[in-house]
Design an enzyme around this catalytic site. Structure first.
Site, PDB file in Angstrom:
ATOM      1  N   LYS A  31       3.323   2.847  -8.492  1.00 24.73           N
ATOM      2  CA  LYS A  31       4.266   2.510  -7.660  1.00 24.73           C
ATOM      3  C   LYS A  31       4.821   1.173  -8.298  1.00 24.73           C
ATOM      4  O   LYS A  31       6.315   0.824  -7.992  1.00 24.73           O
ATOM      5  CB  LYS A  31       4.020   1.678  -6.294  1.00 24.73           C
ATOM      6  CG  LYS A  31       3.217   0.607  -6.011  1.00 24.73           C
ATOM      7  CD  LYS A  31       3.089   0.135  -4.738  1.00 24.73           C
ATOM      8  CE  LYS A  31       2.350  -1.147  -4.548  1.00 24.73           C
ATOM      9  NZ  LYS A  31       2.154  -1.473  -2.848  1.00 24.73           N
ATOM     10  N   ASP A  32       4.308   0.550  -9.259  1.00 27.49           N
ATOM     11  CA  ASP A  32       5.010  -0.638 -10.100  1.00 27.49           C
ATOM     12  C   ASP A  32       5.632  -0.091 -11.320  1.00 27.49           C
ATOM     13  O   ASP A  32       6.758  -0.898 -11.705  1.00 27.49           O
ATOM     14  CB  ASP A  32       3.886  -1.761 -10.586  1.00 27.49           C
ATOM     15  CG  ASP A  32       3.372  -2.664  -9.868  1.00 27.49           C
ATOM     16  OD1 ASP A  32       4.036  -2.561  -8.459  1.00 27.49           O
ATOM     17  OD2 ASP A  32       2.051  -3.070  -9.845  1.00 27.49           O
TER      18      ASP A  32
ATOM     19  N   ARG B 213      11.501  -2.630   1.487  1.00 34.95           N
ATOM     20  CA  ARG B 213      11.103  -1.101   2.294  1.00 34.95           C
ATOM     21  C   ARG B 213      10.359  -1.400   3.543  1.00 34.95           C
ATOM     22  O   ARG B 213      10.481  -0.960   4.688  1.00 34.95           O
ATOM     23  CB  ARG B 213      10.118  -0.255   1.352  1.00 34.95           C
ATOM     24  CG  ARG B 213       9.654   0.730   1.946  1.00 34.95           C
ATOM     25  CD  ARG B 213       8.654   1.404   1.173  1.00 34.95           C
ATOM     26  NE  ARG B 213       7.513   0.914   0.636  1.00 34.95           N
ATOM     27  CZ  ARG B 213       6.455   0.563   1.102  1.00 34.95           C
ATOM     28  NH1 ARG B 213       6.329   1.054   2.641  1.00 34.95           N
ATOM     29  NH2 ARG B 213       5.647  -0.234   0.889  1.00 34.95           N
ATOM     30  N   ARG B 214       9.262  -2.407   3.598  1.00 38.75           N
ATOM     31  CA  ARG B 214       8.705  -2.904   4.478  1.00 38.75           C
ATOM     32  C   ARG B 214       9.223  -3.676   5.560  1.00 38.75           C
ATOM     33  O   ARG B 214       9.169  -3.383   6.792  1.00 38.75           O
ATOM     34  CB  ARG B 214       7.302  -3.720   4.139  1.00 38.75           C
ATOM     35  CG  ARG B 214       6.372  -2.872   3.598  1.00 38.75           C
ATOM     36  CD  ARG B 214       5.168  -3.607   2.754  1.00 38.75           C
ATOM     37  NE  ARG B 214       4.226  -2.783   2.105  1.00 38.75           N
ATOM     38  CZ  ARG B 214       3.328  -3.363   1.255  1.00 38.75           C
ATOM     39  NH1 ARG B 214       3.341  -4.553   0.576  1.00 38.75           N
ATOM     40  NH2 ARG B 214       2.523  -2.483   0.684  1.00 38.75           N
TER      41      ARG B 214
ATOM     42  N   ARG C  28       4.212 -13.973  -1.850  1.00 37.20           N
ATOM     43  CA  ARG C  28       3.990 -13.496  -3.282  1.00 37.20           C
ATOM     44  C   ARG C  28       2.450 -13.946  -3.239  1.00 37.20           C
ATOM     45  O   ARG C  28       1.767 -14.527  -2.518  1.00 37.20           O
ATOM     46  CB  ARG C  28       4.670 -14.332  -4.258  1.00 37.20           C
ATOM     47  CG  ARG C  28       6.082 -13.625  -4.289  1.00 37.20           C
ATOM     48  CD  ARG C  28       6.338 -12.250  -4.572  1.00 37.20           C
ATOM     49  NE  ARG C  28       5.505 -11.847  -6.167  1.00 37.20           N
ATOM     50  CZ  ARG C  28       6.310 -12.192  -7.122  1.00 37.20           C
ATOM     51  NH1 ARG C  28       7.318 -12.860  -7.138  1.00 37.20           N
ATOM     52  NH2 ARG C  28       5.507 -11.855  -8.298  1.00 37.20           N
TER      53      ARG C  28
ATOM     54  N   ARG D 134      -2.661 -13.252  -0.321  1.00 37.78           N
ATOM     55  CA  ARG D 134      -1.595 -12.656   0.770  1.00 37.78           C
ATOM     56  C   ARG D 134      -2.348 -12.573   2.330  1.00 37.78           C
ATOM     57  O   ARG D 134      -2.049 -12.693   3.277  1.00 37.78           O
ATOM     58  CB  ARG D 134      -0.848 -11.557   0.424  1.00 37.78           C
ATOM     59  CG  ARG D 134       0.453 -11.916  -0.607  1.00 37.78           C
ATOM     60  CD  ARG D 134       1.085 -10.630  -0.947  1.00 37.78           C
ATOM     61  NE  ARG D 134       0.173  -9.849  -1.932  1.00 37.78           N
ATOM     62  CZ  ARG D 134       0.380  -8.423  -2.165  1.00 37.78           C
ATOM     63  NH1 ARG D 134       1.489  -7.978  -1.531  1.00 37.78           N
ATOM     64  NH2 ARG D 134      -0.013  -7.835  -3.030  1.00 37.78           N
TER      65      ARG D 134
ATOM     66  N   CYS E 161      11.802  -1.440  -7.275  1.00 38.38           N
ATOM     67  CA  CYS E 161      10.994  -1.867  -6.512  1.00 38.38           C
ATOM     68  C   CYS E 161      11.682  -2.736  -5.068  1.00 38.38           C
ATOM     69  O   CYS E 161      10.930  -2.738  -4.166  1.00 38.38           O
ATOM     70  CB  CYS E 161      10.033  -2.911  -7.053  1.00 38.38           C
ATOM     71  SG  CYS E 161       8.769  -2.049  -8.362  1.00 38.38           S
TER      72      CYS E 161
END
Length: 297
Positions: free
Chosen positions: A76-77, A128-129, A146, A152, A241
């Protein structure tokens, strides 16, 4: 074989996993840790960082320069367009694709979406989230965070934030202790994940045919088919992203493909959702994009 990787706990877990898989085929390797822009710049949200590929560019540069033989990334990165001279040689098994919401146990409010009160703070730097949270619970207050996965997670555990959103795959792979937190795992058909979420990608030089042959031993074809659909949608949407776009593709036992997608023009704009099923991948990403862009909200 020299494997390039980032130095975070999750990145190293992924690189060590690939090392172990290669060893099963009698191939020995060593790791080369490379710092990326995304590792160095921790005070900015993803949408403030320059360009695409801020967790991958420096590793790809080392690959092109011949300093390493292959690289392990979170799929996904990776930007959807490969730099000239590089290819994806293999994609791993797919871990849980879901996003997970971790709620501090003292902030749980039963009966509310995600068990969170209006005004609750939720840590995530993903547009997106944020867009999906805004759609499902408009009263929440997203806060940019971050750092690596354990850092996190601790923001919810300590009570600094009421909750955080993280990928299930990272939590599972690091086997983190989530006691003290309410773990909410929404369906990926509703809380649609990032294209390629839960998959590791192994990248190498296009011209290195021998390396590509060795790495192809690790490839999972069905994962490749489904993530290709997801990443083609992202590519057609010209997104990176920071785009508020979720795409998730499943292949059923009969060979049919099912895609769930969500898109918003911004993190607080109305969310468009589509679901498309077809017996073939041909034209499937195009149909998803057409539907996403045709809905007037």
């Amino acid at each position: 074989m020299k494997i390039g990787t980032r130095g975070s706990r999750l990145a190293l877990w992924q690189a060590h996993f690939v090392q172990a898989e290669l060893r099963k085929h009698g191939i020995e390797s060593e790791l080369e840790i490379i710092k990326t822009q995304g590792d160095r710049v921790q005070h900015l949200g993803f949408d403030k960082l320059e360009g695409k590929g801020f967790f991958t560019k420096e590793i790809e540069d080392a690959l092109l320069a011949g300093q390493i033989d292959c690289a392990v990334h979170s799929l996904k990165d990776l930007p959807t367009n490969q730099p000239d001279g590089l290819v994806l040689a293999a994609l791993s098994y797919r871990a849980s694709v879901e996003d997970v919401i971790l709620v501090h146990q003292d902030r749980v409010v039963k009966g509310k979406p995600f068990s969170l009160a209006d005004g609750a703070t939720v840590g995530t730097s993903s547009n997106r989230r944020k867009a999906i949270l805004h759609d499902l619970h408009p009263g929440l207050l997203p806060v940019d965070i971050r750092g690596n996965v354990p850092t996190r997670m601790k923001k919810a555990l300590s009570g600094e934030l009421d909750a955080v959103v993280l990928a299930a795959a990272g939590l599972e792979r690091l086997e983190l202790d989530l006691s003290g937190l309410l773990v909410i795992k929404p369906s990926p058909r509703e809380f649609v994940p990032a294209p390629g979420q839960g998959v590791m990608a192994i990248q190498t030089r296009e011209e290195d045919i021998e390396m590509r042959k060795k790495l192809s031993l690790l490839h999972h074809p069905v994962v490749g088919e489904c993530t290709n659909v997801e990443r083609t949608v992202l590519n057609l949407m010209q997104g990176g992203c920071s785009m508020p776009l979720g795409v998730y593709c499943e292949k059923d036992q009969l060979g049919n493909y099912h895609v769930w997608a969500s898109y918003a023009a911004s993190a607080t704009a109305p969310l468009v959702r589509v679901q498309v099923s077809r017996s073939t991948r041909a034209g499937l990403p195009e149909e998803v994009v057409e539907q996403l862009l045709s809905v007037q909200v």
